[in-house]
Design a protein around this motif. Structure first.
Motif, PDB file in Angstrom:
ATOM      1  N   TRP A  68      44.640  35.500  44.492  1.00  0.00           N
ATOM      2  CA  TRP A  68      43.717  36.235  45.360  1.00  0.00           C
ATOM      3  C   TRP A  68      44.269  37.623  45.696  1.00  0.00           C
ATOM      4  O   TRP A  68      43.517  38.568  45.904  1.00  0.00           O
ATOM      5  CB  TRP A  68      43.470  35.459  46.650  1.00  0.00           C
ATOM      6  N   ALA A  69      45.607  37.740  45.727  1.00  0.00           N
ATOM      7  CA  ALA A  69      46.234  39.040  46.005  1.00  0.00           C
ATOM      8  C   ALA A  69      46.020  40.018  44.858  1.00  0.00           C
ATOM      9  O   ALA A  69      46.184  41.225  45.041  1.00  0.00           O
ATOM     10  CB  ALA A  69      47.731  38.851  46.251  1.00  0.00           C
ATOM     11  N   LEU A  70      45.684  39.517  43.662  1.00  0.00           N
ATOM     12  CA  LEU A  70      45.350  40.371  42.530  1.00  0.00           C
ATOM     13  C   LEU A  70      43.852  40.585  42.415  1.00  0.00           C
ATOM     14  O   LEU A  70      43.390  41.667  42.054  1.00  0.00           O
ATOM     15  CB  LEU A  70      45.893  39.756  41.225  1.00  0.00           C
ATOM     16  N   LEU A  71      43.082  39.543  42.727  1.00  0.00           N
ATOM     17  CA  LEU A  71      41.630  39.613  42.569  1.00  0.00           C
ATOM     18  C   LEU A  71      40.998  40.586  43.557  1.00  0.00           C
ATOM     19  O   LEU A  71      40.131  41.396  43.181  1.00  0.00           O
ATOM     20  CB  LEU A  71      41.021  38.214  42.748  1.00  0.00           C
ATOM     21  N   ILE A  72      41.428  40.553  44.811  1.00  0.00           N
ATOM     22  CA  ILE A  72      40.804  41.405  45.831  1.00  0.00           C
ATOM     23  C   ILE A  72      41.018  42.896  45.521  1.00  0.00           C
ATOM     24  O   ILE A  72      40.062  43.681  45.528  1.00  0.00           O
ATOM     25  CB  ILE A  72      41.329  41.041  47.233  1.00  0.00           C
ATOM     26  N   PRO A  73      42.275  43.354  45.217  1.00  0.00           N
ATOM     27  CA  PRO A  73      42.423  44.776  44.827  1.00  0.00           C
ATOM     28  C   PRO A  73      41.650  45.130  43.567  1.00  0.00           C
ATOM     29  O   PRO A  73      41.143  46.246  43.439  1.00  0.00           O
ATOM     30  CB  PRO A  73      43.936  44.912  44.610  1.00  0.00           C
ATOM     31  N   ALA A  74      41.548  44.164  42.610  1.00  0.00           N
ATOM     32  CA  ALA A  74      40.799  44.445  41.377  1.00  0.00           C
ATOM     33  C   ALA A  74      39.326  44.688  41.687  1.00  0.00           C
ATOM     34  O   ALA A  74      38.716  45.635  41.166  1.00  0.00           O
ATOM     35  CB  ALA A  74      40.947  43.286  40.398  1.00  0.00           C
ATOM     36  N   LEU A  75      38.736  43.851  42.536  1.00  0.00           N
ATOM     37  CA  LEU A  75      37.334  44.046  42.913  1.00  0.00           C
ATOM     38  C   LEU A  75      37.151  45.352  43.677  1.00  0.00           C
ATOM     39  O   LEU A  75      36.146  46.053  43.506  1.00  0.00           O
ATOM     40  CB  LEU A  75      36.862  42.859  43.763  1.00  0.00           C
ATOM     41  N   THR A  76      38.122  45.679  44.513  1.00  0.00           N
ATOM     42  CA  THR A  76      38.061  46.942  45.244  1.00  0.00           C
ATOM     43  C   THR A  76      38.093  48.129  44.282  1.00  0.00           C
ATOM     44  O   THR A  76      37.374  49.119  44.466  1.00  0.00           O
ATOM     45  CB  THR A  76      39.240  47.040  46.229  1.00  0.00           C
ATOM     46  N   ASN A  77      38.917  48.034  43.233  1.00  0.00           N
ATOM     47  CA  ASN A  77      38.987  49.104  42.234  1.00  0.00           C
ATOM     48  C   ASN A  77      37.658  49.277  41.504  1.00  0.00           C
ATOM     49  O   ASN A  77      37.227  50.397  41.238  1.00  0.00           O
ATOM     50  CB  ASN A  77      40.096  48.810  41.219  1.00  0.00           C
ATOM     51  N   PHE A  78      37.011  48.165  41.162  1.00  0.00           N
ATOM     52  CA  PHE A  78      35.713  48.255  40.506  1.00  0.00           C
ATOM     53  C   PHE A  78      34.694  48.955  41.405  1.00  0.00           C
ATOM     54  O   PHE A  78      33.927  49.808  40.954  1.00  0.00           O
ATOM     55  CB  PHE A  78      35.212  46.855  40.136  1.00  0.00           C
ATOM     56  N   ALA A  79      34.692  48.584  42.695  1.00  0.00           N
ATOM     57  CA  ALA A  79      33.751  49.193  43.636  1.00  0.00           C
ATOM     58  C   ALA A  79      34.040  50.683  43.802  1.00  0.00           C
ATOM     59  O   ALA A  79      33.120  51.518  43.811  1.00  0.00           O
ATOM     60  CB  ALA A  79      33.829  48.485  44.996  1.00  0.00           C
ATOM     61  N   TRP A  80      35.316  51.044  43.911  1.00  0.00           N
ATOM     62  CA  TRP A  80      35.690  52.448  44.079  1.00  0.00           C
ATOM     63  C   TRP A  80      35.399  53.237  42.809  1.00  0.00           C
ATOM     64  O   TRP A  80      35.024  54.400  42.869  1.00  0.00           O
ATOM     65  CB  TRP A  80      37.156  52.551  44.462  1.00  0.00           C
ATOM     66  N   GLY A  81      35.600  52.594  41.658  1.00  0.00           N
ATOM     67  CA  GLY A  81      35.284  53.259  40.397  1.00  0.00           C
ATOM     68  C   GLY A  81      33.801  53.583  40.286  1.00  0.00           C
ATOM     69  O   GLY A  81      33.421  54.658  39.807  1.00  0.00           O
ATOM     70  N   PHE A  82      32.954  52.660  40.740  1.00  0.00           N
ATOM     71  CA  PHE A  82      31.504  52.907  40.722  1.00  0.00           C
ATOM     72  C   PHE A  82      31.155  54.079  41.624  1.00  0.00           C
ATOM     73  O   PHE A  82      30.336  54.932  41.264  1.00  0.00           O
ATOM     74  CB  PHE A  82      30.759  51.650  41.168  1.00  0.00           C
ATOM     75  N   LEU A  83      31.789  54.134  42.803  1.00  0.00           N
ATOM     76  CA  LEU A  83      31.538  55.248  43.715  1.00  0.00           C
ATOM     77  C   LEU A  83      31.986  56.566  43.091  1.00  0.00           C
ATOM     78  O   LEU A  83      31.297  57.586  43.191  1.00  0.00           O
ATOM     79  CB  LEU A  83      32.279  55.013  45.031  1.00  0.00           C
ATOM     80  N   THR A  84      33.151  56.542  42.425  1.00  0.00           N
ATOM     81  CA  THR A  84      33.676  57.754  41.800  1.00  0.00           C
ATOM     82  C   THR A  84      32.734  58.275  40.724  1.00  0.00           C
ATOM     83  O   THR A  84      32.562  59.488  40.555  1.00  0.00           O
ATOM     84  CB  THR A  84      35.065  57.476  41.194  1.00  0.00           C
ATOM     85  N   MET A  85      32.105  57.363  39.987  1.00  0.00           N
ATOM     86  CA  MET A  85      31.175  57.771  38.935  1.00  0.00           C
ATOM     87  C   MET A  85      29.963  58.504  39.493  1.00  0.00           C
ATOM     88  O   MET A  85      29.300  59.254  38.767  1.00  0.00           O
ATOM     89  CB  MET A  85      30.714  56.543  38.141  1.00  0.00           C
ATOM     90  N   ARG A  86      29.671  58.306  40.784  1.00  0.00           N
ATOM     91  CA  ARG A  86      28.523  58.959  41.404  1.00  0.00           C
ATOM     92  C   ARG A  86      28.867  60.346  41.928  1.00  0.00           C
ATOM     93  O   ARG A  86      27.968  61.092  42.332  1.00  0.00           O
ATOM     94  CB  ARG A  86      27.983  58.108  42.567  1.00  0.00           C
ATOM     95  N   LEU A  87      30.149  60.689  41.935  1.00  0.00           N
ATOM     96  CA  LEU A  87      30.559  61.988  42.452  1.00  0.00           C
ATOM     97  C   LEU A  87      30.304  63.089  41.420  1.00  0.00           C
ATOM     98  O   LEU A  87      30.116  62.821  40.239  1.00  0.00           O
ATOM     99  CB  LEU A  87      32.042  61.959  42.831  1.00  0.00           C
ATOM    100  N   ILE A  88      30.312  64.310  41.878  1.00  0.00           N
ATOM    101  CA  ILE A  88      30.035  65.468  41.019  1.00  0.00           C
ATOM    102  C   ILE A  88      31.361  66.096  40.628  1.00  0.00           C
ATOM    103  O   ILE A  88      32.121  66.561  41.478  1.00  0.00           O
ATOM    104  CB  ILE A  88      29.144  66.484  41.750  1.00  0.00           C
ATOM    105  N   ALA A  89      31.636  66.100  39.316  1.00  0.00           N
ATOM    106  CA  ALA A  89      32.931  66.563  38.837  1.00  0.00           C
ATOM    107  C   ALA A  89      33.050  68.078  38.807  1.00  0.00           C
ATOM    108  O   ALA A  89      34.154  68.620  38.894  1.00  0.00           O
ATOM    109  CB  ALA A  89      33.198  66.001  37.438  1.00  0.00           C
ATOM    110  N   ASP A  90      31.933  68.777  38.687  1.00  0.00           N
ATOM    111  CA  ASP A  90      31.975  70.232  38.514  1.00  0.00           C
ATOM    112  C   ASP A  90      30.885  70.861  39.376  1.00  0.00           C
ATOM    113  O   ASP A  90      29.721  70.434  39.309  1.00  0.00           O
ATOM    114  CB  ASP A  90      31.744  70.591  37.045  1.00  0.00           C
ATOM    115  N   PRO A  91      31.218  71.851  40.212  1.00  0.00           N
ATOM    116  CA  PRO A  91      30.186  72.489  41.040  1.00  0.00           C
ATOM    117  C   PRO A  91      29.068  73.110  40.217  1.00  0.00           C
ATOM    118  O   PRO A  91      27.941  73.233  40.686  1.00  0.00           O
ATOM    119  CB  PRO A  91      30.966  73.560  41.821  1.00  0.00           C
ATOM    120  N   ALA A  92      29.355  73.479  38.962  1.00  0.00           N
ATOM    121  CA  ALA A  92      28.320  74.072  38.112  1.00  0.00           C
ATOM    122  C   ALA A  92      27.200  73.083  37.814  1.00  0.00           C
ATOM    123  O   ALA A  92      26.065  73.484  37.536  1.00  0.00           O
ATOM    124  CB  ALA A  92      28.932  74.555  36.797  1.00  0.00           C
ATOM    125  N   ASP A  93      27.499  71.772  37.908  1.00  0.00           N
ATOM    126  CA  ASP A  93      26.493  70.746  37.612  1.00  0.00           C
ATOM    127  C   ASP A  93      25.342  70.752  38.613  1.00  0.00           C
ATOM    128  O   ASP A  93      24.260  70.255  38.317  1.00  0.00           O
ATOM    129  CB  ASP A  93      27.147  69.359  37.582  1.00  0.00           C
TER     130      ASP A  93
END
Length: 228
Positions: free
Chosen positions: A60-85
């Motif tokens: 569980w000490a590995l599963l919980i951080p892994a799920l958190t990483n997936f959730a944070w990765g999804f949030l990161t994908m929604r961010l804007i990488a370049d102001p020109a976009d």
């Protein structure tokens, strides 16, 4: 994978903080920004302590951080990488657009904004001081990860696993003000970051020697100062 994500995030930060004022304070900005990785380390340590304290299976000490990483990765994908976009034209974006327009005028409208062409590792090592910085950074990371992975094991000889993980998280807590201070000082010295880092690495040598001799008798406060 972590380092690929970290450096990609650094590039995104560079896209947004590229004005003159931000460049002058880049050390402080990136010092504050790098605190996010230590927040992750602290969260993982606390998660492990909670799992062990609750008597749950260790995975569980590995599963919980892994799920958190997936959730944070999804949030990161929604961010804007370049102001020109989104139509924000910074001086850096304007220069890039002018270069692209000149290239299209020369080669045609099919030219895409793909950024600079990548170089090989061999050519990268030919750039002045790159090999020296890479060599020094390797030793710095070796020290970092030895402490990061060794602390819970060492503390486990003197404390129960839950307490050992909580105390080990002090290492990551201490690195937060350390990174901010180094970044701020480098800004004060006009961006001469190599000199500042070299000076602080000298202090690190002294602190590690004290830590190796007195680690079993030091209290939490001096440990936090030295680990920072």
């Amino acid at each position: 994978i972590y380092h690929c994500v970290f450096h990609a995030g650094t590039a995104v930060m560079g896209n947004w903080f590229c004005d003159k004022k931000s460049i002058e304070n880049r050390g402080l900005i990136f010092g504050l920004w790098t605190c996010h990785q230590y927040c992750g380390d602290v969260t993982a340590a606390i998660c492990t302590a909670m799992v062990l304290g609750a008597g749950l299976p260790y995975w569980w000490a590995l599963l919980i951080p892994a799920l958190t990483n997936f959730a944070w990765g999804f949030l990161t994908m929604r961010l804007i990488a370049d102001p020109a976009d989104i139509g924000i034209i910074t001086p850096e974006v304007r220069i890039r657009m002018e270069k692209l327009a000149a290239k299209r005028a020369e080669q045609g409208d099919h030219v895409q904004d793909e950024g600079p062409a990548p170089i090989t590792y061999a050519n990268a090592l030919k750039i002045p001081m790159v090999a020296q910085y890479a060599f020094a950074f390797g030793f710095f990371k070796l020290t970092n990860y030895v402490l990061f992975f060794w602390l819970p094991y060492f503390l486990g000889k003197h404390f129960d696993p839950v307490t050992a993980n909580l105390i080990a998280s002090l290492y990551s807590v201490g690195m937060m003000p350390g990174g901010i201070i180094v970044g701020y000082v480098s800004d004060l010295f006009g961006g001469r970051r190599a000199s500042v880092i070299g000076t602080f690495m000298g202090f690190l040598f002294v602190f590690l020697f004290i830590f190796s001799q007195k680690s079993e008798s030091l209290t939490a406060i001096p440990l936090l100062v030295m680990l920072g």
